[in-house]
Write a protein that holds these residues in place. Structure first.
Motif, PDB file in Angstrom:
ATOM      1  N   VAL A 192      50.408  22.232  32.431  1.00  0.00           N
ATOM      2  CA  VAL A 192      50.786  23.149  31.364  1.00  0.00           C
ATOM      3  C   VAL A 192      52.297  23.263  31.335  1.00  0.00           C
ATOM      4  CG1 VAL A 192      50.672  25.528  30.525  1.00  0.00           C
ATOM      5  CG2 VAL A 192      48.642  24.464  31.551  1.00  0.00           C
ATOM      6  N   ILE A 193      52.853  23.052  30.142  1.00  0.00           N
ATOM      7  CA  ILE A 193      54.284  23.280  29.922  1.00  0.00           C
ATOM      8  C   ILE A 193      54.395  24.449  28.948  1.00  0.00           C
ATOM      9  CG2 ILE A 193      56.435  22.325  29.017  1.00  0.00           C
ATOM     10  CD1 ILE A 193      55.347  19.549  29.846  1.00  0.00           C
ATOM     11  N   MET A 194      55.129  25.454  29.359  1.00  0.00           N
ATOM     12  CA  MET A 194      55.271  26.666  28.551  1.00  0.00           C
ATOM     13  C   MET A 194      56.204  26.405  27.368  1.00  0.00           C
ATOM     14  SD  MET A 194      53.333  28.641  30.287  1.00  0.00           S
ATOM     15  CE  MET A 194      53.645  30.361  29.945  1.00  0.00           C
ATOM     16  N   LYS A 195      56.021  27.177  26.293  1.00  0.00           N
ATOM     17  CA  LYS A 195      56.915  27.084  25.142  1.00  0.00           C
ATOM     18  C   LYS A 195      58.307  27.574  25.512  1.00  0.00           C
ATOM     19  CE  LYS A 195      53.669  27.588  21.336  1.00  0.00           C
ATOM     20  NZ  LYS A 195      53.127  28.510  20.324  1.00  0.00           N
ATOM     21  N   GLY A 196      58.340  28.565  26.331  1.00  0.00           N
ATOM     22  CA  GLY A 196      59.593  29.162  26.754  1.00  0.00           C
ATOM     23  C   GLY A 196      59.294  30.190  27.825  1.00  0.00           C
ATOM     24  N   HIS A 197      60.299  30.888  28.218  1.00  0.00           N
ATOM     25  CA  HIS A 197      60.126  31.871  29.289  1.00  0.00           C
ATOM     26  C   HIS A 197      60.608  33.241  28.828  1.00  0.00           C
ATOM     27  CE1 HIS A 197      58.938  28.687  32.041  1.00  0.00           C
ATOM     28  NE2 HIS A 197      59.888  27.971  31.487  1.00  0.00           N
ATOM     29  N   ALA A 198      60.216  33.600  27.608  1.00  0.00           N
ATOM     30  CA  ALA A 198      60.599  34.885  27.029  1.00  0.00           C
ATOM     31  C   ALA A 198      59.919  36.021  27.788  1.00  0.00           C
ATOM     32  CB  ALA A 198      60.218  34.924  25.554  1.00  0.00           C
ATOM     33  N   ALA A 199      60.448  37.191  27.629  1.00  0.00           N
ATOM     34  CA  ALA A 199      59.883  38.375  28.272  1.00  0.00           C
ATOM     35  C   ALA A 199      58.417  38.528  27.900  1.00  0.00           C
ATOM     36  CB  ALA A 199      60.666  39.619  27.849  1.00  0.00           C
ATOM     37  N   GLY A 200      57.584  38.745  28.904  1.00  0.00           N
ATOM     38  CA  GLY A 200      56.169  38.956  28.688  1.00  0.00           C
ATOM     39  C   GLY A 200      55.329  37.693  28.644  1.00  0.00           C
ATOM     40  N   ALA A 201      55.964  36.521  28.564  1.00  0.00           N
ATOM     41  CA  ALA A 201      55.208  35.265  28.470  1.00  0.00           C
ATOM     42  C   ALA A 201      54.382  35.027  29.731  1.00  0.00           C
ATOM     43  CB  ALA A 201      56.135  34.087  28.205  1.00  0.00           C
ATOM     44  N   PHE A 202      54.988  35.248  30.871  1.00  0.00           N
ATOM     45  CA  PHE A 202      54.256  35.020  32.119  1.00  0.00           C
ATOM     46  C   PHE A 202      53.047  35.947  32.211  1.00  0.00           C
ATOM     47  CE2 PHE A 202      53.306  36.250  36.488  1.00  0.00           C
ATOM     48  CZ  PHE A 202      52.894  35.020  36.988  1.00  0.00           C
ATOM     49  N   GLU A 203      53.222  37.195  31.853  1.00  0.00           N
ATOM     50  CA  GLU A 203      52.126  38.164  31.932  1.00  0.00           C
ATOM     51  C   GLU A 203      50.972  37.767  31.008  1.00  0.00           C
ATOM     52  OE1 GLU A 203      55.348  38.950  31.705  1.00  0.00           O
ATOM     53  OE2 GLU A 203      55.672  39.954  33.623  1.00  0.00           O
ATOM     54  N   ARG A 204      51.291  37.281  29.804  1.00  0.00           N
ATOM     55  CA  ARG A 204      50.236  36.844  28.869  1.00  0.00           C
ATOM     56  C   ARG A 204      49.543  35.595  29.397  1.00  0.00           C
ATOM     57  NH1 ARG A 204      54.356  37.916  25.559  1.00  0.00           N
ATOM     58  NH2 ARG A 204      54.592  35.794  24.731  1.00  0.00           N
ATOM     59  N   PHE A 205      50.298  34.677  29.966  1.00  0.00           N
ATOM     60  CA  PHE A 205      49.704  33.471  30.548  1.00  0.00           C
ATOM     61  C   PHE A 205      48.838  33.856  31.752  1.00  0.00           C
ATOM     62  CE2 PHE A 205      49.977  29.797  33.486  1.00  0.00           C
ATOM     63  CZ  PHE A 205      49.275  28.880  32.716  1.00  0.00           C
TER      64      PHE A 205
ATOM     65  N   ALA B 203      47.279  36.620  32.243  1.00  0.00           N
ATOM     66  CA  ALA B 203      46.062  37.249  31.723  1.00  0.00           C
ATOM     67  C   ALA B 203      45.054  36.185  31.274  1.00  0.00           C
ATOM     68  CB  ALA B 203      46.397  38.189  30.566  1.00  0.00           C
ATOM     69  N   LEU B 204      45.547  35.115  30.652  1.00  0.00           N
ATOM     70  CA  LEU B 204      44.666  34.012  30.266  1.00  0.00           C
ATOM     71  C   LEU B 204      44.026  33.392  31.505  1.00  0.00           C
ATOM     72  CD1 LEU B 204      43.582  31.842  28.235  1.00  0.00           C
ATOM     73  CD2 LEU B 204      45.666  30.559  28.747  1.00  0.00           C
TER      74      LEU B 204
END
Length: 153
Positions: free
Chosen positions: A69-82, A84-85
């Motif tokens: 998995v390559i993330m779109k970016g590392h914006a605030a909250g992205a890690f937490e949403r990922f 949760a998935l």
């Protein structure tokens, strides 16, 4: 930890169902000493739990894949949403942050290839934090369920 703790851990790692009597015979201690040491190792977090190993094929989960998995970016909250998935998806057996080209590697089990395809397209690629995925389907296991490499001091 002393040599008896290491022997106890090694024996339990091979068979977590050993009774304190059986454990004592294996490591050279009394059952009560084994019980006390086991409790101390549990309280210290060295022993995190006991479980059962299920057969993936017998459970109807015929496909295992490793998904980069390559993330779109590392914006605030992205890690937490990922996260949760990951936490909300039982077919994701393991998830690891890694170095290299990918951000994460997921170990995924599904019943068949169409299920894997649906998971990748409808859950992973549709997720707002994920930019790219690359799947590797496991053809056959060579080594699984290995005990940790314990060595006594």
């Amino acid at each position: 930890m002393d040599q008896f703790d290491w022997k106890l851990l090694s024996a339990l790692h091979r068979n977590g169902r050993l009774t304190n009597r059986e454990l004592g015979e294996a490591v050279g201690l009394s059952p009560s000493q084994c019980s006390r040491r086991r409790l101390l190792l549990e309280k210290a977090g060295v022993i995190r739990g006991y479980g059962v190993t299920l057969d993936q094929q017998a459970m109807g989960l015929g496909v295992m894949a490793f998904v980069q998995v390559i993330m779109k970016g590392h914006a605030a909250g992205a890690f937490e949403r990922f996260q949760a998935l990951i936490n909300g998806t039982p077919m994701i057996q393991e998830a690891h942050a890694v170095s290299g080209d990918a951000d994460y590697i997921l170990k995924v089990v599904t019943k068949d290839l169409p299920s894997l395809s649906t998971f990748v397209t409808e859950q992973l690629l549709a997720h707002d934090t994920i930019g790219h995925v690359k799947s590797y389907i496991a053809l056959r296991p060579l080594k699984t369920e290995s005990p940790l490499p314990l060595r006594m001091p």
